[in-house]
Design a protein around this motif. Sequence first.
Motif, short mmCIF file in Angstrom:
data_model
loop_
_atom_site.label_atom_id
_atom_site.label_comp_id
_atom_site.label_asym_id
_atom_site.label_seq_id
_atom_site.Cartn_x
_atom_site.Cartn_y
_atom_site.Cartn_z
N ARG A 392 -2.29 50.83 29.32
CA ARG A 392 -2.97 50.93 28.02
C ARG A 392 -2.03 50.89 26.83
O ARG A 392 -2.48 50.83 25.69
N GLU A 396 -0.41 53.03 21.76
CA GLU A 396 -1.83 53.38 21.74
C GLU A 396 -2.06 54.78 22.31
O GLU A 396 -2.90 55.54 21.81
N THR A 397 -1.32 55.12 23.35
CA THR A 397 -1.46 56.45 23.96
C THR A 397 -1.00 57.53 23.00
O THR A 397 -1.63 58.59 22.87
N ARG A 416 0.47 47.03 25.60
CA ARG A 416 -0.88 47.18 26.14
C ARG A 416 -1.23 45.90 26.91
O ARG A 416 -1.03 44.80 26.41
N ASP A 485 -12.84 48.56 29.24
CA ASP A 485 -12.04 48.96 28.08
C ASP A 485 -12.64 50.19 27.41
O ASP A 485 -11.92 51.09 26.97
N LEU A 488 -12.06 53.30 29.59
CA LEU A 488 -10.65 53.72 29.57
C LEU A 488 -10.14 53.87 28.14
O LEU A 488 -8.95 53.68 27.87
N ASP A 489 -11.04 54.21 27.24
CA ASP A 489 -10.65 54.53 25.85
C ASP A 489 -9.78 55.78 25.90
O ASP A 489 -10.18 56.82 26.44
N LEU A 490 -8.59 55.70 25.33
CA LEU A 490 -7.65 56.82 25.37
C LEU A 490 -8.11 58.00 24.54
O LEU A 490 -7.68 59.13 24.77
#
Length: 512
Positions: A392, A396-397, A416, A485, A488-490
């Motif tokens: 990811r 972004e994380t 990503r 997606d 698996l949204d952070l």
Amino acid sequence: MEAAQTVQRSTQQSVEKGRSQHRIPRDVETDIAYLYEVLPQLSRIFRIIDKIGEGTFSSVYLAEAQMTDGSRRMFALKHLIPTSHPVRIAAELQCLTVAGGKENVMGVTYCFRKEHHVVIVMPYMEHQTFVDIVGSLSFEDVRHYIFHLLKALRHIHKFGIIHRDIKPTNFLFNRQKREYALVDFGLAQGTPDTLIELLKVVKSKAHKGGGSSKMVEESLGKQKLVPLPPNTRNTALQSSTKAPAKRPCPASLVKHSKGLLSKPKREELIPRKIVSSKHRSVPVRAPLNQRQKAPIESQKPKPPAVNPSLTCNCYMTDRVCNICMSRKQQVAPRAGTPGFRAPEVLTKCPNQGTAIDMWSAGVILLSLLSGRYPFFKASDDLIALTQIMTIRGSRETIEAAKTFGKSIVCSRELPRLDLKILCETLRGLRSWDDGLLPAEFQASHNPAEGKQDAVKKHASSLKSSAELQEMGWDKVPDDVYDLLDKLLDLNPASRITASMALQHPLFKDVTD
């Protein structure tokens, strides 16, 4: 004395009868005999055939019973370990009785209790082991599987139940009949507005270390040997608690034979620490060169006294300072299975909701689309977080963690990945030579270049182009990757809910 001898003879007869029709290991026979001994009433109703699952908190047995109409039915008997917290046991049973029995969620038929021994009886559902079929499922199978998993999650979330342990072994699947059952609420927690009364107190009771035997008596005692009304049983699903036995994994097997992401070197790509907001560090683990063997407790030196109001001097560095070491670590729920824990669980975010179940559903879908199971395999939370970053993205994380009050420091930036390219490459629909995945990722997971046995095994298991077309993998719509997606949204605050997911275009023509 005579009563004890009668129970012993009855136990022995039951075990011998089971052995004559179904050969089982000696240690399993011993376990069955013990179960008959501690709960003698079982021998009057059930013939226990085998042990079909074993975990940290329970063992599951397959049993047969003769019904009042003369027919014989199979049941799963879940024996909860005697050391389980009493309120936790009662809460699990309440989840099953209140929310179970419909919408692909496990129902309960009976409950037995004698002293500190509790057995929950559920209908048995014949099903396939996920690891054996994950590579042979057609795209249509995958679409129906994830649809019915989301239905189960929507149902329990309406009751304010956070399952906390969503994984394939807890979502039983009968491929031929397309039947599904969500099982094992042993780790469940409640949302602030949960409708499950005992989930409101299970956390506080567990922290105090005590338990209300009266509460358990009220929750369990009334249901001894009393079947639920027919309309509350899960007759359509005939579900069970069967799950593969959990065994400790030797250190030599950390690089899982079927895992996608094996354990990287600690000095590579590893987040150095996870810190809370306002420049206050919450150390997770000291670097290797700073780690020492713990001294004997009586000789263990106390950390230096520091002013807790001071701002730490290790923020945004790769070390943990004395101020951070002296602070009390933040306590947050971590229950769940490695590889399926959401980022907010791995970073010890105190406010966790039903979104953690949706992340786990996303990991399952990732395995289904890529043909890799388990997809993530990590030995600790930092490695797990690193593996998420490799898919990811590190930036972004880090940005997502800020939204729930955490700061993550990573030694290098990781890009990503495009989920569609990732899944299609791993399944064999794209060539690794396309260069669409980062070089570091290809070096570790390209079947043509990799040297690990796991990678070679995966290469040999890839389907041919004709087989993939026959299974529908050449016509996978982009909608499924859009849903992946969103699952698996952070950021848990924007992660898709089960209700929203079921309205996704991917399922526009799916019927129950």
